[in-house]
Design an enzyme around this catalytic site. Sequence first.
Site, mmCIF file in Angstrom:
data_model
loop_
_atom_site.group_PDB
_atom_site.id
_atom_site.type_symbol
_atom_site.label_atom_id
_atom_site.label_comp_id
_atom_site.label_asym_id
_atom_site.label_seq_id
_atom_site.Cartn_x
_atom_site.Cartn_y
_atom_site.Cartn_z
ATOM 1 N N ASN A 33 48.271 6.326 41.403
ATOM 2 C CA ASN A 33 50.106 6.717 40.899
ATOM 3 C C ASN A 33 51.258 5.577 40.443
ATOM 4 O O ASN A 33 51.311 5.354 39.208
ATOM 5 C CB ASN A 33 50.577 7.532 41.629
ATOM 6 C CG ASN A 33 50.114 8.695 42.097
ATOM 7 O OD1 ASN A 33 50.551 9.597 41.135
ATOM 8 N ND2 ASN A 33 49.430 8.981 42.636
ATOM 9 N N ARG A 84 61.868 1.000 62.979
ATOM 10 C CA ARG A 84 62.255 1.002 61.448
ATOM 11 C C ARG A 84 62.803 0.577 60.601
ATOM 12 O O ARG A 84 62.705 0.964 59.343
ATOM 13 C CB ARG A 84 61.908 2.813 61.631
ATOM 14 C CG ARG A 84 61.762 3.563 59.687
ATOM 15 C CD ARG A 84 60.869 5.296 60.212
ATOM 16 N NE ARG A 84 60.745 5.482 61.483
ATOM 17 C CZ ARG A 84 59.112 6.184 61.224
ATOM 18 N NH1 ARG A 84 58.355 5.211 59.572
ATOM 19 N NH2 ARG A 84 58.030 6.330 61.751
ATOM 20 N N ARG A 110 54.542 4.886 54.939
ATOM 21 C CA ARG A 110 55.608 4.916 55.780
ATOM 22 C C ARG A 110 56.197 6.156 55.701
ATOM 23 O O ARG A 110 56.829 6.209 54.491
ATOM 24 C CB ARG A 110 56.349 3.380 56.159
ATOM 25 C CG ARG A 110 55.623 2.237 56.455
ATOM 26 C CD ARG A 110 54.514 2.290 57.320
ATOM 27 N NE ARG A 110 55.629 1.895 58.876
ATOM 28 C CZ ARG A 110 54.633 2.074 59.609
ATOM 29 N NH1 ARG A 110 53.550 2.609 59.806
ATOM 30 N NH2 ARG A 110 55.143 2.311 60.574
ATOM 31 N N ILE A 111 57.082 6.236 56.688
ATOM 32 C CA ILE A 111 58.264 7.311 56.866
ATOM 33 C C ILE A 111 59.889 6.689 56.266
ATOM 34 O O ILE A 111 59.584 5.602 57.572
ATOM 35 C CB ILE A 111 58.617 8.086 58.250
ATOM 36 C CG1 ILE A 111 57.127 9.328 58.514
ATOM 37 C CG2 ILE A 111 59.626 9.158 58.172
ATOM 38 C CD1 ILE A 111 56.838 10.111 59.438
ATOM 39 N N ASN A 126 59.242 11.991 45.872
ATOM 40 C CA ASN A 126 58.219 11.071 47.156
ATOM 41 C C ASN A 126 56.807 12.405 46.187
ATOM 42 O O ASN A 126 57.274 13.032 45.181
ATOM 43 C CB ASN A 126 57.860 12.051 48.000
ATOM 44 C CG ASN A 126 56.556 11.394 48.470
ATOM 45 O OD1 ASN A 126 55.914 10.227 48.274
ATOM 46 N ND2 ASN A 126 56.412 11.797 49.192
ATOM 47 N N HIS A 128 53.332 14.238 46.933
ATOM 48 C CA HIS A 128 52.638 14.776 48.145
ATOM 49 C C HIS A 128 51.099 15.428 47.433
ATOM 50 O O HIS A 128 51.822 16.720 46.576
ATOM 51 C CB HIS A 128 53.735 15.608 48.972
ATOM 52 C CG HIS A 128 53.014 16.194 50.052
ATOM 53 N ND1 HIS A 128 52.055 15.098 51.128
ATOM 54 C CD2 HIS A 128 52.352 17.203 50.839
ATOM 55 C CE1 HIS A 128 51.861 15.800 52.194
ATOM 56 N NE2 HIS A 128 51.615 16.299 52.373
ATOM 57 N N ASP A 162 64.492 15.043 55.892
ATOM 58 C CA ASP A 162 62.519 15.879 56.744
ATOM 59 C C ASP A 162 61.419 14.968 56.336
ATOM 60 O O ASP A 162 61.646 15.248 54.940
ATOM 61 C CB ASP A 162 63.148 16.803 57.286
ATOM 62 C CG ASP A 162 64.528 17.324 58.195
ATOM 63 O OD1 ASP A 162 64.448 16.552 59.234
ATOM 64 O OD2 ASP A 162 64.684 18.247 57.853
ATOM 65 N N VAL A 163 60.382 15.061 57.080
ATOM 66 C CA VAL A 163 59.127 14.978 56.220
ATOM 67 C C VAL A 163 58.836 15.607 55.154
ATOM 68 O O VAL A 163 58.628 17.071 56.118
ATOM 69 C CB VAL A 163 58.332 13.960 57.014
ATOM 70 C CG1 VAL A 163 56.619 13.898 56.306
ATOM 71 C CG2 VAL A 163 58.815 12.920 57.481
ATOM 72 N N GLU A 193 48.305 14.651 39.506
ATOM 73 C CA GLU A 193 49.486 13.814 40.558
ATOM 74 C C GLU A 193 49.413 12.895 39.382
ATOM 75 O O GLU A 193 51.213 12.538 39.170
ATOM 76 C CB GLU A 193 49.334 13.034 41.621
ATOM 77 C CG GLU A 193 48.802 14.485 42.549
ATOM 78 C CD GLU A 193 48.625 13.490 43.852
ATOM 79 O OE1 GLU A 193 49.094 11.662 43.873
ATOM 80 O OE2 GLU A 193 48.163 13.299 44.932
HETATM 81 C C1 GAR Z 1 48.273 10.666 46.498
HETATM 82 O O1 GAR Z 1 47.551 11.609 46.584
HETATM 83 C C2 GAR Z 1 49.560 10.797 47.556
HETATM 84 O O2 GAR Z 1 50.231 12.241 47.219
HETATM 85 C C3 GAR Z 1 49.345 10.691 48.874
HETATM 86 O O3 GAR Z 1 48.479 8.779 48.732
HETATM 87 C C4 GAR Z 1 47.184 8.809 46.899
HETATM 88 C C5 GAR Z 1 48.082 7.880 47.143
HETATM 89 O O4 GAR Z 1 46.532 7.195 45.796
HETATM 90 N N1 GAR Z 1 50.894 10.363 49.013
HETATM 91 C C6 GAR Z 1 50.444 11.199 50.206
HETATM 92 O O5 GAR Z 1 49.796 11.700 50.988
HETATM 93 C C7 GAR Z 1 51.978 10.927 51.029
HETATM 94 N N2 GAR Z 1 52.029 11.899 51.943
HETATM 95 P P1 GAR Z 1 47.368 6.504 45.125
HETATM 96 O O6 GAR Z 1 47.829 5.040 45.679
HETATM 97 O O7 GAR Z 1 45.939 6.173 44.236
HETATM 98 O O8 GAR Z 1 48.739 6.009 44.321
#
Ligand code: GAR
Length: 236
Positions: A33, A84, A110-111, A126, A128, A162-163, A193
């Site tokens: 990403n 944290r 990390r949260i 973010n 997800h 909230d997460v 994504e």
């Molecule tokens: C991605 O799929 C992103 O959506 C996810 O981690 C991956 C990172 O991939 N994020 C989460 O799960 C957050 N809760 P990348 O390092 O190749 O961008």
Amino acid sequence: MNPVGGGFAMSKYEDNSNSRLRIGILASGTGSNFDAIAEAIDSGRVDADISVLLCNRPEAKVLDKAKARGVCVEILRHGDFDTRESFDAALADILDHAEVGLVVLAGFDRIISATLLRRFPNRVINIHPALLPAFKGTDAQGQAAAYGVAIAGATVHFVDEDVDHGAIIIQAAVPVAPGEAANSVRQRILAQEHRIYPYAVQLFAEGRLSIVGRKVIVKGRKSPGDEAVISPPLPD
Ligand code: GAR
């Protein structure tokens, strides 16, 4: 209506500075990403600059990607901090120093606490890998595959305390074949994504995002389907 970029977050239109948006990216893993956003900047699809890449894992592949692109890199191991809050305060100090107008979480494991959010109100987003509010938390793609959904996807949202909860900016859906393996679903979601995350950053950079209650309004959007991201068909 509160324009994100006016009372809350900075954008070149809302603060009248005409300066380019500076973003800080927080990542812990592969960095695909990160690369998608950097590529979108290089090709002129996103009007922003990456001021800093913050990473909490010295072995993360995203570090090589950032260095290859000449992006300033800061490594902060969360294990070196007692709480944290102290970790988040250190992150916020670096982001402040880099004069970041938008904080972009891209696979950051990390949260984020109120300590950082208060310093960047409505300026933290973010991605997800699920159609929120379904499948919050870790391994969302595995959760979706195990649940047997026919449609999965990804969500870009503002971060609140909230997460996986904040107001949704954009979502993309992908089909899931019966019995399909989690990793295959993961790859199909990831491709979406890489389309929607740079697009969301650009919407922020243009000052087009407003938050009303927990809804995000996209300025200039002509019809509900206008900016929908349609997923590719399933392979044979
Ligand atoms: C991605 O799929 C992103 O959506 C996810 O981690 C991956 C990172 O991939 N994020 C989460 O799960 C957050 N809760 P990348 O390092 O190749 O961008």
